[in-house]
Design a protein around this motif. Sequence first.
Motif, PDB file in Angstrom:
ATOM      1  N   ILE A  17     -54.987 -24.449  28.614  1.00 55.48           N
ATOM      2  CA  ILE A  17     -53.718 -23.784  28.594  1.00 55.48           C
ATOM      3  C   ILE A  17     -52.645 -24.739  29.239  1.00 55.48           C
ATOM      4  O   ILE A  17     -51.576 -24.936  28.624  1.00 55.48           O
ATOM      5  N   ILE A  18     -53.125 -25.280  30.495  1.00 54.05           N
ATOM      6  CA  ILE A  18     -52.011 -25.998  31.097  1.00 54.05           C
ATOM      7  C   ILE A  18     -51.892 -27.291  30.079  1.00 54.05           C
ATOM      8  O   ILE A  18     -50.699 -27.690  29.945  1.00 54.05           O
ATOM      9  N   THR A  19     -53.029 -27.886  29.803  1.00 53.61           N
ATOM     10  CA  THR A  19     -52.732 -29.179  28.774  1.00 53.61           C
ATOM     11  C   THR A  19     -52.112 -28.713  27.700  1.00 53.61           C
ATOM     12  O   THR A  19     -50.860 -29.517  27.059  1.00 53.61           O
ATOM     13  N   LEU A  20     -52.235 -27.790  26.956  1.00 54.54           N
ATOM     14  CA  LEU A  20     -51.622 -27.243  25.768  1.00 54.54           C
ATOM     15  C   LEU A  20     -50.045 -27.239  25.829  1.00 54.54           C
ATOM     16  O   LEU A  20     -49.308 -27.634  25.241  1.00 54.54           O
ATOM     17  N   VAL A  21     -49.789 -26.355  27.100  1.00 56.48           N
ATOM     18  CA  VAL A  21     -48.322 -26.271  27.293  1.00 56.48           C
ATOM     19  C   VAL A  21     -47.730 -27.615  27.646  1.00 56.48           C
ATOM     20  O   VAL A  21     -46.587 -27.913  27.190  1.00 56.48           O
ATOM     21  N   LEU A  22     -48.281 -28.565  28.330  1.00 57.61           N
ATOM     22  CA  LEU A  22     -47.731 -29.726  28.797  1.00 57.61           C
ATOM     23  C   LEU A  22     -47.479 -30.477  27.287  1.00 57.61           C
ATOM     24  O   LEU A  22     -46.549 -31.230  27.093  1.00 57.61           O
ATOM     25  N   GLY A  23     -48.555 -30.281  26.420  1.00 58.21           N
ATOM     26  CA  GLY A  23     -48.400 -31.098  25.182  1.00 58.21           C
ATOM     27  C   GLY A  23     -47.099 -30.631  24.411  1.00 58.21           C
ATOM     28  O   GLY A  23     -46.458 -31.583  23.786  1.00 58.21           O
ATOM     29  N   CYS A  24     -46.959 -29.321  24.435  1.00 61.63           N
ATOM     30  CA  CYS A  24     -45.939 -28.604  23.780  1.00 61.63           C
ATOM     31  C   CYS A  24     -44.524 -29.014  24.372  1.00 61.63           C
ATOM     32  O   CYS A  24     -43.588 -29.437  23.712  1.00 61.63           O
ATOM     33  N   LEU A  25     -44.514 -29.193  25.855  1.00 61.75           N
ATOM     34  CA  LEU A  25     -43.294 -29.544  26.201  1.00 61.75           C
ATOM     35  C   LEU A  25     -42.976 -30.906  25.994  1.00 61.75           C
ATOM     36  O   LEU A  25     -41.818 -31.332  25.892  1.00 61.75           O
ATOM     37  N   ALA A  26     -44.041 -31.780  26.023  1.00 66.09           N
ATOM     38  CA  ALA A  26     -43.922 -33.248  25.642  1.00 66.09           C
ATOM     39  C   ALA A  26     -43.257 -33.436  24.062  1.00 66.09           C
ATOM     40  O   ALA A  26     -42.417 -34.525  24.031  1.00 66.09           O
ATOM     41  N   LEU A  27     -43.749 -32.429  23.274  1.00 69.41           N
ATOM     42  CA  LEU A  27     -43.255 -32.478  21.979  1.00 69.41           C
ATOM     43  C   LEU A  27     -41.801 -32.084  21.887  1.00 69.41           C
ATOM     44  O   LEU A  27     -41.005 -32.601  21.070  1.00 69.41           O
ATOM     45  N   LEU A  28     -41.038 -31.548  22.720  1.00 70.62           N
ATOM     46  CA  LEU A  28     -39.737 -31.238  22.812  1.00 70.62           C
ATOM     47  C   LEU A  28     -38.882 -32.472  23.014  1.00 70.62           C
ATOM     48  O   LEU A  28     -37.732 -32.490  22.622  1.00 70.62           O
ATOM     49  N   ASP A  29     -39.332 -33.551  23.729  1.00 73.65           N
ATOM     50  CA  ASP A  29     -38.530 -34.534  23.967  1.00 73.65           C
ATOM     51  C   ASP A  29     -39.551 -35.705  23.970  1.00 73.65           C
ATOM     52  O   ASP A  29     -39.760 -36.370  25.037  1.00 73.65           O
ATOM     53  N   THR A  30     -39.816 -36.266  22.770  1.00 74.58           N
ATOM     54  CA  THR A  30     -40.812 -37.387  22.892  1.00 74.58           C
ATOM     55  C   THR A  30     -40.389 -38.746  23.260  1.00 74.58           C
ATOM     56  O   THR A  30     -40.936 -39.568  23.961  1.00 74.58           O
ATOM     57  N   VAL A  31     -38.936 -38.705  23.141  1.00 74.03           N
ATOM     58  CA  VAL A  31     -38.335 -40.092  23.723  1.00 74.03           C
ATOM     59  C   VAL A  31     -38.375 -40.280  25.155  1.00 74.03           C
ATOM     60  O   VAL A  31     -38.591 -41.129  25.716  1.00 74.03           O
ATOM     61  N   LEU A  32     -38.010 -38.930  25.791  1.00 72.74           N
ATOM     62  CA  LEU A  32     -38.121 -38.965  27.124  1.00 72.74           C
ATOM     63  C   LEU A  32     -39.434 -39.281  27.917  1.00 72.74           C
ATOM     64  O   LEU A  32     -39.633 -39.978  28.702  1.00 72.74           O
ATOM     65  N   VAL A  33     -40.501 -38.797  27.081  1.00 75.69           N
ATOM     66  CA  VAL A  33     -41.946 -38.921  27.276  1.00 75.69           C
ATOM     67  C   VAL A  33     -42.273 -40.389  27.216  1.00 75.69           C
ATOM     68  O   VAL A  33     -42.806 -41.270  28.059  1.00 75.69           O
ATOM     69  N   THR A  34     -41.907 -40.943  26.162  1.00 76.89           N
ATOM     70  CA  THR A  34     -42.189 -42.464  26.078  1.00 76.89           C
ATOM     71  C   THR A  34     -41.560 -43.434  26.903  1.00 76.89           C
ATOM     72  O   THR A  34     -42.242 -44.116  27.866  1.00 76.89           O
ATOM     73  N   ILE A  35     -40.272 -43.074  27.461  1.00 79.78           N
ATOM     74  CA  ILE A  35     -39.454 -43.798  28.385  1.00 79.78           C
ATOM     75  C   ILE A  35     -40.358 -43.614  29.778  1.00 79.78           C
ATOM     76  O   ILE A  35     -40.409 -44.590  30.450  1.00 79.78           O
ATOM     77  N   ALA A  36     -40.806 -42.703  29.987  1.00 78.30           N
ATOM     78  CA  ALA A  36     -41.365 -42.265  31.277  1.00 78.30           C
ATOM     79  C   ALA A  36     -42.523 -42.801  31.182  1.00 78.30           C
ATOM     80  O   ALA A  36     -43.200 -43.704  32.254  1.00 78.30           O
ATOM     81  N   VAL A  37     -43.490 -43.052  30.101  1.00 82.59           N
ATOM     82  CA  VAL A  37     -44.808 -43.645  30.134  1.00 82.59           C
ATOM     83  C   VAL A  37     -44.486 -45.078  30.133  1.00 82.59           C
ATOM     84  O   VAL A  37     -45.216 -45.982  30.965  1.00 82.59           O
TER      85      VAL A  37
END
Length: 176
Positions: A17-37
Amino acid sequence: MDELFAQKWKWFIGLGIITLVLGCLALLDTVLVTIAVVIALGVVLILTGIAQIFHACYVKGWKGFIFSALAGIVYLVGGILLVKGPVLGSLVLTTFLAICFCFGGIMRIMIALNHKSTGGWGFLMFSGIMGIIVGVMLFIQPLSGLWFIGFMIAFDLIFVGAGWIQLGLNLKNKIK
């Protein structure tokens, strides 16, 4: 299946559940996730470069000193460039990924063609074709580097989360 292991089913579902929720949150702003990574990768490279340079200086009497010091400098400079320019860094990393996808796809197709007599070669061929398609798509649309890495991370988190949940539910069903 070990009964004690099966009794831990709730932990697997919780992780899922935690991983799935984090994945859905990451999907909301993939550009931000990319820059953070990209920034996180840059920080890791900076720390690795510093450690490599210190190590090279500490053992400077050995034959590999120059190569070790140069490797540290490359890590350090690469890390600084990624931290200072994560958008450009994401584009460079995506171009590298595109090359890897194309090369990997070509290799899988060649392996599949060389092993037609072996069962399952068709799926390997299909995965090779898909790898080339993804690689070419990344080359054609270079700005996809701004969202691609974040999307792939989100995609992975969602499916990993679903997998953990499924495993937990299967474990729950195994309890007597």
